[in-house]
Scaffold this motif. Structure first.
Motif, PDB file in Angstrom:
ATOM      1  N   THR A   1      14.945   4.010   8.050  1.00  0.00           N
ATOM      2  CA  THR A   1      14.975   2.635   8.546  1.00  0.00           C
ATOM      3  C   THR A   1      16.283   1.978   8.140  1.00  0.00           C
ATOM      4  O   THR A   1      16.753   2.132   7.012  1.00  0.00           O
ATOM      5  N   THR A   2      16.879   1.233   9.056  1.00  0.00           N
ATOM      6  CA  THR A   2      18.190   0.644   8.828  1.00  0.00           C
ATOM      7  C   THR A   2      18.270  -0.112   7.501  1.00  0.00           C
ATOM      8  O   THR A   2      17.314  -0.770   7.089  1.00  0.00           O
ATOM      9  N   LYS A   3      19.429  -0.014   6.865  1.00  0.00           N
ATOM     10  CA  LYS A   3      19.696  -0.805   5.663  1.00  0.00           C
ATOM     11  C   LYS A   3      20.614  -1.971   5.967  1.00  0.00           C
ATOM     12  O   LYS A   3      21.132  -2.623   5.041  1.00  0.00           O
ATOM     13  N   GLU A   4      20.798  -2.276   7.213  1.00  0.00           N
ATOM     14  CA  GLU A   4      21.563  -3.466   7.608  1.00  0.00           C
ATOM     15  C   GLU A   4      20.768  -4.716   7.241  1.00  0.00           C
ATOM     16  O   GLU A   4      19.519  -4.721   7.338  1.00  0.00           O
TER      17      GLU A   4
ATOM     18  N   ARG B   1      12.976  -2.122   1.580  1.00  0.00           N
ATOM     19  CA  ARG B   1      13.986  -2.811   2.373  1.00  0.00           C
ATOM     20  C   ARG B   1      13.873  -4.311   2.152  1.00  0.00           C
ATOM     21  O   ARG B   1      12.808  -4.840   1.832  1.00  0.00           O
TER      22      ARG B   1
ATOM     23  N   ASP C   1       8.545   5.016   8.138  1.00  0.00           N
ATOM     24  CA  ASP C   1       9.565   4.372   8.965  1.00  0.00           C
ATOM     25  C   ASP C   1       8.945   3.765  10.224  1.00  0.00           C
ATOM     26  O   ASP C   1       9.313   2.657  10.641  1.00  0.00           O
TER      27      ASP C   1
END
Length: 371
Positions: free
Chosen positions: A364-367, A240, A158
């Protein structure tokens, strides 16, 4: 840790004794490390005959002490072959025969035909049987120390990915970005990458197993990355997908939301007692219902640990049910030829619902970010 390794070897001894074998030869490196604490190059582990005190790690050359090979159980006997570079498996079979064993269980799925014949030639009176995937089965359920190593590997991963996202990406090649990610993994304490890092841009994004090329990142591209750290032998995986330099197009948002929904369905299915194939079905049916059933990757996920791709396999035909404390990936993806695609991949640990359900290790963001 000596007690842990001894207990693991004891469980395996019970299994091969139950099928009538008096000794076992473990040759697959990850299995050797799991049972012995370390796996120097070419080393094998001989269990019995003579009970636990006779368990021996045989090495073709003196171990270098390289931390990447692990730390050997100090209570385990160690033998270095007198002929530098010899086959430790052949030496182990010879030792088993000389020690009074009448049968030897071996990992047939790891030995070549030629190597198997060599074992028989030095111990013609031994009866050989197949140990099968006994050690791999033991390895599936992890203890909390193993999970802690995978958790640290995930934290390192991350960190490396987060730093990359803060840098300028347009104009850089897939290959350069992959190398930078692997360097950052080591900078943050990894022994190395868990597997070959994948960076895929534009029409390459979403391709499973894509190897980085010299294609340069362009504005409006999907950028899909898949990487993981190796920490003390234990591995993790994260994937990602982002958009480069501009507001995502409608088709990119729609595709991303679809894969995100499939990944969430797979994650929510990670409940002890659930069949492996049901986890795959949960994610796959979301994509299939949207018309993306053809060309999907053959697997929705897999186990992780001392290897990046180990049991269980989350596939349509997989047999078996999840146990608690099993780390797995959930990694659905869709690729549209000529346009690109999306892949979202996390490492999680299966937990009982009373313990909070599946534990997400890669955070870690999945946006869908525009970088």
């Amino acid at each position: 840790m000596s007690e842990v390794f001894a207990a693991r070897r004891g469980l395996l001894r019970d299994r091969f004794a139950a099928v009538g074998s008096s000794a076992a030869l473990v040759s697959r490196p990850a299995n050797v490390r799991y049972l012995a604490g370390a796996a120097p190059p070419g080393a094998v582990l001989l269990l019995g005959p003579g009970g636990p005190a006779a368990d021996t790690l045989l090495c073709p050359s003196p171990p270098t002490g390289d931390p990447a090979h692990g730390r050997l159980d100090e209570r385990l006997r160690q033998t270095v072959l007198p002929n530098h570079g010899g086959d430790a498996a052949v030496a182990a079979a010879q030792a088993a025969g000389a020690g009074g064993a009448d049968s030897l269980a071996v990992e047939e799925h790891h030995l070549t035909v030629a190597r198997h014949r060599a074992l028989g030639s030095v111990a013609p009176h031994l009866r050989f049987c197949d140990l099968g995937g006994a050690v791999e089965q033991q390895r599936m359920v992890k203890d909390e120390d193993e999970i802690a190593c995978i958790r640290i590997a995930s934290e390192i991963t991350d960190q490396a990915l987060g730093e990359l996202l803060e840098s300028i990406l347009v104009g850089r090649t897939e290959r350069h970005l992959a190398l930078e990610l692997e360097r950052r993994l080591v900078d943050h304490g990894a022994d190395g990458p868990a597997f070959r890092t994948s960076v895929a841009t534009g029409p390459n994004a979403g391709l499973s197993g894509h190897r980085p090329s010299d294609r340069r990142v362009e504005e409006g591209d999907f950028l899909a990355v898949c990487l993981g750290a190796n920490y003390r032998g234990y591995r993790c995986e994260i994937g990602r997908t982002f958009v480069i330099g501009t507001t995502p197009a409608d088709w990119q948002i729609e595709l991303y939301d679809l894969v995100f929904a499939a990944q969430r369905a797979g994650r929510e299915a990670l409940v002890p007692g659930t069949e492996y194939r049901e986890v795959d079905r949960a994610a796959r049916q979301v994509l299939d219902a949207a018309g993306h059933g053809h060309g999907l990757p053959p697997s929705t996920g897999h186990g992780v640990g001392l290897e990046i791709d180990e049991d269980p396999q989350l596939t349509p035909a997989a047999m078996g049910k999840l146990d608690a404390c099993v780390p797995v990936t959930v990694e659905p993806g869709v690729h549209l030829p000529g346009r690109g695609g999306v892949r979202i991949d996390d490492t999680l640990v299966v937990r009982q619902e009373a313990d909070g359900g599946p534990e997400l290790l890669t955070i870690t963001t999945k946006e869908l970010l525009a970088l």
